[in-house]
Design a protein around this motif. Structure first.
Motif, PDB file in Angstrom:
ATOM      1  N   UNK A 178       0.851  -1.182  -0.143  1.00  0.00           N
ATOM      2  CA  UNK A 178      -0.163   0.024   0.134  1.00  0.00           C
ATOM      3  C   UNK A 178       1.104   1.230  -0.024  1.00  0.00           C
ATOM      4  N   UNK A 179       0.667   2.398  -0.945  1.00  0.00           N
ATOM      5  CA  UNK A 179       1.408   3.538  -0.876  1.00  0.00           C
ATOM      6  C   UNK A 179       0.512   4.800  -0.927  1.00  0.00           C
ATOM      7  N   UNK A 180       1.065   5.417  -0.279  1.00  0.00           N
ATOM      8  CA  UNK A 180       0.546   7.052  -0.419  1.00  0.00           C
ATOM      9  C   UNK A 180       1.355   7.904  -0.676  1.00  0.00           C
ATOM     10  N   UNK A 181       1.275   8.995  -1.498  1.00  0.00           N
ATOM     11  CA  UNK A 181       2.237  10.162  -1.564  1.00  0.00           C
ATOM     12  C   UNK A 181       1.514  11.433  -1.770  1.00  0.00           C
ATOM     13  N   UNK A 182       2.111  12.379  -1.276  1.00  0.00           N
ATOM     14  CA  UNK A 182       1.557  13.888  -0.955  1.00  0.00           C
ATOM     15  C   UNK A 182       2.550  14.779  -1.508  1.00  0.00           C
ATOM     16  N   UNK A 183       2.492  15.903  -2.458  1.00  0.00           N
ATOM     17  CA  UNK A 183       3.484  16.798  -2.848  1.00  0.00           C
ATOM     18  C   UNK A 183       2.933  17.941  -3.558  1.00  0.00           C
ATOM     19  N   UNK A 184       3.766  18.912  -4.006  1.00  0.00           N
ATOM     20  CA  UNK A 184       3.522  20.001  -4.846  1.00  0.00           C
ATOM     21  C   UNK A 184       2.111  19.905  -5.619  1.00  0.00           C
ATOM     22  N   UNK A 185       1.338  21.146  -5.458  1.00  0.00           N
ATOM     23  CA  UNK A 185       0.231  21.358  -6.208  1.00  0.00           C
ATOM     24  C   UNK A 185      -0.990  20.538  -5.892  1.00  0.00           C
ATOM     25  N   UNK A 186      -0.885  20.437  -4.195  1.00  0.00           N
ATOM     26  CA  UNK A 186      -1.641  19.558  -3.586  1.00  0.00           C
ATOM     27  C   UNK A 186      -2.311  18.276  -4.392  1.00  0.00           C
ATOM     28  N   UNK A 187      -1.057  17.570  -4.480  1.00  0.00           N
ATOM     29  CA  UNK A 187      -0.990  16.179  -5.526  1.00  0.00           C
ATOM     30  C   UNK A 187      -0.938  14.808  -4.343  1.00  0.00           C
ATOM     31  N   UNK A 188      -1.986  14.169  -4.627  1.00  0.00           N
ATOM     32  CA  UNK A 188      -1.886  12.798  -3.906  1.00  0.00           C
ATOM     33  C   UNK A 188      -2.163  11.542  -4.624  1.00  0.00           C
ATOM     34  N   UNK A 189      -1.372  10.697  -4.364  1.00  0.00           N
ATOM     35  CA  UNK A 189      -1.524   9.346  -4.903  1.00  0.00           C
ATOM     36  C   UNK A 189      -1.739   8.341  -3.643  1.00  0.00           C
ATOM     37  N   UNK A 190      -2.814   7.467  -4.353  1.00  0.00           N
ATOM     38  CA  UNK A 190      -3.148   6.162  -3.445  1.00  0.00           C
ATOM     39  C   UNK A 190      -3.140   5.088  -4.295  1.00  0.00           C
ATOM     40  N   UNK A 191      -2.284   3.996  -3.841  1.00  0.00           N
ATOM     41  CA  UNK A 191      -1.885   2.855  -4.648  1.00  0.00           C
ATOM     42  C   UNK A 191      -1.978   1.642  -3.781  1.00  0.00           C
ATOM     43  N   UNK A 192      -2.631   0.499  -4.205  1.00  0.00           N
ATOM     44  CA  UNK A 192      -2.479  -0.783  -3.496  1.00  0.00           C
ATOM     45  C   UNK A 192      -2.341  -1.788  -4.648  1.00  0.00           C
ATOM     46  N   UNK A 193      -1.551  -2.797  -4.171  1.00  0.00           N
ATOM     47  CA  UNK A 193      -0.997  -4.017  -5.239  1.00  0.00           C
ATOM     48  C   UNK A 193      -1.096  -5.221  -4.252  1.00  0.00           C
ATOM     49  N   UNK A 194      -1.887  -6.275  -4.587  1.00  0.00           N
ATOM     50  CA  UNK A 194      -1.660  -7.562  -4.014  1.00  0.00           C
ATOM     51  C   UNK A 194      -1.153  -8.598  -4.921  1.00  0.00           C
ATOM     52  N   UNK A 195      -0.204  -9.475  -4.222  1.00  0.00           N
ATOM     53  CA  UNK A 195       0.185 -10.803  -5.072  1.00  0.00           C
ATOM     54  C   UNK A 195      -0.586 -11.898  -4.134  1.00  0.00           C
ATOM     55  N   UNK A 196      -1.148 -12.502  -4.992  1.00  0.00           N
ATOM     56  CA  UNK A 196      -1.491 -13.983  -4.276  1.00  0.00           C
ATOM     57  C   UNK A 196      -0.490 -15.191  -4.045  1.00  0.00           C
ATOM     58  N   UNK A 197       0.747 -15.125  -4.634  1.00  0.00           N
ATOM     59  CA  UNK A 197       1.606 -16.080  -4.383  1.00  0.00           C
ATOM     60  C   UNK A 197       0.989 -17.300  -5.410  1.00  0.00           C
ATOM     61  N   UNK A 198       1.923 -18.405  -5.602  1.00  0.00           N
ATOM     62  CA  UNK A 198       1.284 -19.516  -6.238  1.00  0.00           C
ATOM     63  C   UNK A 198       0.459 -20.228  -5.413  1.00  0.00           C
ATOM     64  N   UNK A 199      -0.762 -20.572  -5.941  1.00  0.00           N
ATOM     65  CA  UNK A 199      -1.858 -21.113  -5.279  1.00  0.00           C
ATOM     66  C   UNK A 199      -2.062 -22.542  -5.854  1.00  0.00           C
ATOM     67  N   UNK A 200      -1.361 -23.354  -4.808  1.00  0.00           N
ATOM     68  CA  UNK A 200      -1.221 -24.752  -4.829  1.00  0.00           C
ATOM     69  C   UNK A 200      -2.503 -25.506  -5.433  1.00  0.00           C
ATOM     70  N   UNK A 201      -3.634 -25.055  -4.807  1.00  0.00           N
ATOM     71  CA  UNK A 201      -4.754 -25.958  -5.323  1.00  0.00           C
ATOM     72  C   UNK A 201      -5.390 -25.558  -6.430  1.00  0.00           C
ATOM     73  N   UNK A 202      -4.820 -24.444  -7.137  1.00  0.00           N
ATOM     74  CA  UNK A 202      -5.164 -24.087  -8.691  1.00  0.00           C
ATOM     75  C   UNK A 202      -4.012 -24.333  -9.503  1.00  0.00           C
ATOM     76  N   UNK A 203      -2.882 -25.408  -9.040  1.00  0.00           N
ATOM     77  CA  UNK A 203      -1.869 -25.720  -9.963  1.00  0.00           C
ATOM     78  C   UNK A 203      -0.723 -24.478 -10.021  1.00  0.00           C
ATOM     79  N   UNK A 204      -0.517 -23.748  -8.890  1.00  0.00           N
ATOM     80  CA  UNK A 204       0.284 -23.039  -8.997  1.00  0.00           C
ATOM     81  C   UNK A 204      -0.026 -21.441  -9.687  1.00  0.00           C
ATOM     82  N   UNK A 205      -1.387 -21.290  -9.981  1.00  0.00           N
ATOM     83  CA  UNK A 205      -1.907 -19.971 -10.355  1.00  0.00           C
ATOM     84  C   UNK A 205      -1.508 -18.893  -9.472  1.00  0.00           C
TER      85      UNK A 205
END
Length: 765
Positions: A198-225
């Motif tokens: 999870x990432x949050x940024x704030x800067x000049x000109x009242x600029x903000x960014x919110x970001x989220x990224x999720x990795x499942x990893x290898x799901x064994x019951x789905x053959x490593x998906x």
């Protein structure tokens, strides 16, 4: 390669074409070669060219370098890793800003802040639309010409690796503009291990960014998906007056192993941008004198620059289904089916240069509207609505057969598109039609065109490319690859009211080309490789060649190029460098003129040639403790090459570029100080004169160059990382581009945005 190795490679997200058929220059010295990082699935993100088919020796300088090249390169290239994107650039950066660190790359635009307005890239002086941009191997771009919108499709959260190929590539490199180079983007890679960021940024000109990224990893019951998902929101007031920007992006990718020898990848991304900006952007010198370099819009409802009258909403999506398989020992098959769309809905004032530039009498004369057909002009605020929307469908299939001392690759690309474009004049005060256009009647039917319609047009493209490459390996470390590509490209217009002519037209034009290629790569040692390339390039004429009354009078043919280049790559334990020289002969440049014969109108022809040549290089030296210094640069000659006229550098083609800096990746510390210089350039095109002394020679339309330095620092504390950037550290505010107006006072200028600050917090778990 065993089935277990193949299965692991597929789970790691590495293309079968890169690993299964990894008979490369490095492989020739596999017994003592350095480890390679082709598409690492390590959760720490240290892979150099993740998601791509490119192998890079993972030496210490290469893992630290902002840009590097592969020992298997067959043309000059710069590989930009995810770690550089994360550690050294603002999170809002677009893909052109990521590519800017490369030699011979310059950008213009971005006048509202990093990623807060569009930028345009140049490679060796070739302009946007004269080179390809691909995403996971799929060329994308507008359908009227192959130009691009840098902050619209793929923000930085969707990009794992970016590779700038300064050349047309082999025959298997696909795209409409395969002669000015290629900017190849690769999507975020899936990982073996699960995690959330999870990432949050704030800067000049009242600029903000919110970001989220999720990795499942290898799901064994789905053959490593493996699954990766990302979402991002950006909001800013913008660097320019009354120019807010908002953006939302979602991205998802699923990698599904199908047994030990095949993999299916599903990818989708959706992006939405909403911003206030004139359609015809830029600030005049009079506006600069009164309101500063960052004037754009105002809060005056009686002005065409009123921010509520200048608004754009853009949505895009991109979907890809990729299947990869090892169909027999030494043989692979790959298919990519895709679709993408673009929808631009704009409301804009007619002329944003009037405010503070024209006299009160000129403004009063311009601020009139005609509310009834044939009626009298009355006071109002003239503007227009604009729609540009398209949907593209395509499929790329290729197969590769290995026969020991060589391999054969063959494939095809088919693509078609449907586009709708319109512009209508309105009174911005009320939204009512403004019947201001000239009276036009259809020459066939006599029907009168409504005088509020600039154009209302459907268009279509159909294209097919077939290619074949024969890779020969006659000696250890030596690869010789001749290739051939055939191109067929058709444009069609089915317009109720065609652009420019403003009456109904159904037109089409087809272009074909046969393009030979040949590359050589020789691994002199396990650390040194040399390469050379010969290639022909092709660019189809834009849709505008069909905006004419008599298309049969035009003789325009595709632009052509012939490319020659050679280089060397070295990967040592502490030093990494590569250098190259190139020469490109570019002919059949598009041109048009107005016929002196009554009724013939505009005629398109090919007139002119340009010669591009230069030298480029990049070098990184790594010290102990994760410290490195780097430098790169280019000397670029891009001059007209026409008999009887003065040779002059073409517009917006810098004569040189340079970059340098220091990077630190040591324990919890990430630090970089990087500066990029863009050299002298001209902002207007050469006139083709036999003597000097025209606008081209005026110092007003020349830039001595400018630089942009970025200071970035971050520190990890447990699962948290805190840091930030100072962009444009030295507060440079020079001109980066000029668009000429009807007269010099109405020229529009674009400036660097000055020093900007960003702070960010990232949490990983």
């Amino acid at each position: 390669m065993t089935d277990v190795t193949i299965a692991r490679a597929l789970r790691a997200g590495t293309s079968a074409l890169a690993l299964v058929l990894g008979m490369t220059a490095t492989a020739a010295f596999a017994s003592d070669a350095p480890a390679t990082a082709a598409a690492s699935s390590d959760a720490d993100g240290t892979g150099i060219a993740e998601g791509s088919n490119i192998e890079v020796t993972a030496t210490r300088p290469n893992t630290l370098a902002p840009v590097t090249a592969s020992l298997q390169a067959t043309q000059p290239q710069s590989i930009v890793s995810r770690s550089f994107i994360e550690d050294s650039l603002p999170a809002t950066a677009d893909f052109n800003q990521i590519a800017l660190i490369s030699p011979s790359v310059s950008i213009s635009g971005n006048a509202n802040g990093s990623g807060l307005s569009e930028s345009k890239a140049q490679i060796r002086g070739f302009q946007d639309g004269e080179f390809n941009i691909t995403y996971d191997g799929v060329p994308f771009g507008d359908t009227n010409d192959p130009s691009h919108h840098s902050n619209t499709f793929f923000p930085s959260n969707t990009i794992e690796t970016l590779v700038v190929d300064r050349g047309p590539g082999n025959a298997s490199q696909l795209g409409q503009a395969t002669f000015g180079g290629n900017m190849n983007l690769f999507s975020r890679a899936t990982r073996d291990d699960a995690g959330i960021e999870v990432k949050g940024t704030y800067g000049s000109w009242n600029t903000y960014l919110l970001r989220a990224l999720a990795q499942s990893g290898a799901i064994d019951r789905l053959g490593g998906t493996e699954v990766v998902l990302s979402a991002q929101h950006v909001a800013s007031d913008g660097a320019r007056t009354y120019s807010p920007f908002h953006s939302n992006n979602v991205f998802g990718k699923v990698a599904i192993p199908i047994g030990p020898d095949a993999k299916l990848t599903l990818l989708a991304t959706y992006n939405e941008n909403s911003f206030n900006q004139p359609d015809n952007d830029g600030v005049t010198l009079s506006q600069v004198a009164q309101y500063g370099k960052y004037f754009s819009l105002n809060d005056d409802p009686g002005s065409q620059n009123y921010y509520k009258y200048n608004h754009t909403h853009k949505t895009t999506d991109f979907e890809l289904v990729k299947f990869e398989a090892n169909i027999a020992p030494g043989s692979t098959f790959e298919n990519r089916a895709y679709t993408y769309s673009y929808d631009n809905e704009t409301l804009s004032g007619n002329d944003p240069t009037l405010y503070a530039t024209a006299t009160p009498a000129q403004i009063a004369a311009a601020n009139v509207v005609t509310l009834t057909p044939g009626g009298k002009a009355v006071a109002g605020v003239p503007g227009y609505t604009k729609t540009n929307k398209y949907r593209v469908f395509g499929d790329i299939a290729k197969a590769r057969l290995d026969f020991g001392f060589g391999s054969l690759t063959a494939g095809t690309w088919i693509e078609w598109s449907n586009t709708y474009r319109q512009q209508r004049d309105v009174n911005l005060l009320t939204g009512a039609p403004n019947y201001v256009e000239k009276a036009v009647t259809d020459p066939d039917t006599g029907a009168a065109t409504p005088r509020n319609i600039k154009f209302d047009q459907h268009s279509h493209t159909n294209q097919a490319e077939e290619f074949v490459e024969l890779e020969l390996r006659p000696l250890p470390g030596l690869t010789i690859t001749p290739g051939y590509k055939h191109v067929d490209f058709t444009r069609q217009i089915d317009a109720d009211y065609n652009q420019t002519t403003r009456y109904a037209q159904q037109l089409s034009s087809t272009y074909s080309a046969d393009l030979p290629f040949a590359t050589v790569n020789y691994a002199v040692t396990k650390q040194v490789a040399v390469y050379a390339q010969y290639a022909r390039g092709f660019l189809a004429p834009p849709l505008s060649v069909l905006y004419v009354a008599n298309p049969q009078l035009s003789t325009v043919a595709p632009e052509r190029s012939t490319n020659y280049q050679a280089g060397v790559v070295y990967h040592g334990r502490s030093l990494s460098f590569d250098a190259d020289v190139y020469k490109i002969d570019f002919s059949n440049k598009f041109a048009s003129f107005t016929s002196t014969v009554p009724g013939e109108g505009t005629v398109f022809i090919n007139q002119g040639a340009v010669q591009y040549k230069g030298v480029e290089g990049q070098i990184t030296y790594a010290f102990p403790m994760g410290i490195a210094v780097f430098a790169n640069g280019s000397r670029n000659y891009a001059k007209t090459d026409n008999p009887g006229v003065i040779r002059q550098q073409v517009a917006k083609a810098p004569e040189w570029t340079a970059a340098g800096g220091v990077l630190v990746k040591s324990g919890p510390v990430r630090f970089s100080l990087i500066d990029k210089w863009v050299g002298k350039q001209f902002f207007v095109s050469p006139t083709g004169s036999t003597v000097a002394g025209n606008a081209y020679d005026s110092p007003v339309y020349q830039s001595p160059g400018y630089n942009t330095a970025i200071l970035s620092a971050r520190y990890e504390i447990g699962p948290f990382q805190i840091g930030g950037e100072i962009e444009n550290l030295f507060n440079s505010k020079r001109v980066t581009s000029i668009t000429t107006g009807k007269t010099a006072p109405f020229d529009q200028y674009f400036y660097q945005t000055g020093r900007a600050f960003t702070a960010d917090v990232t949490m990983r778990f």
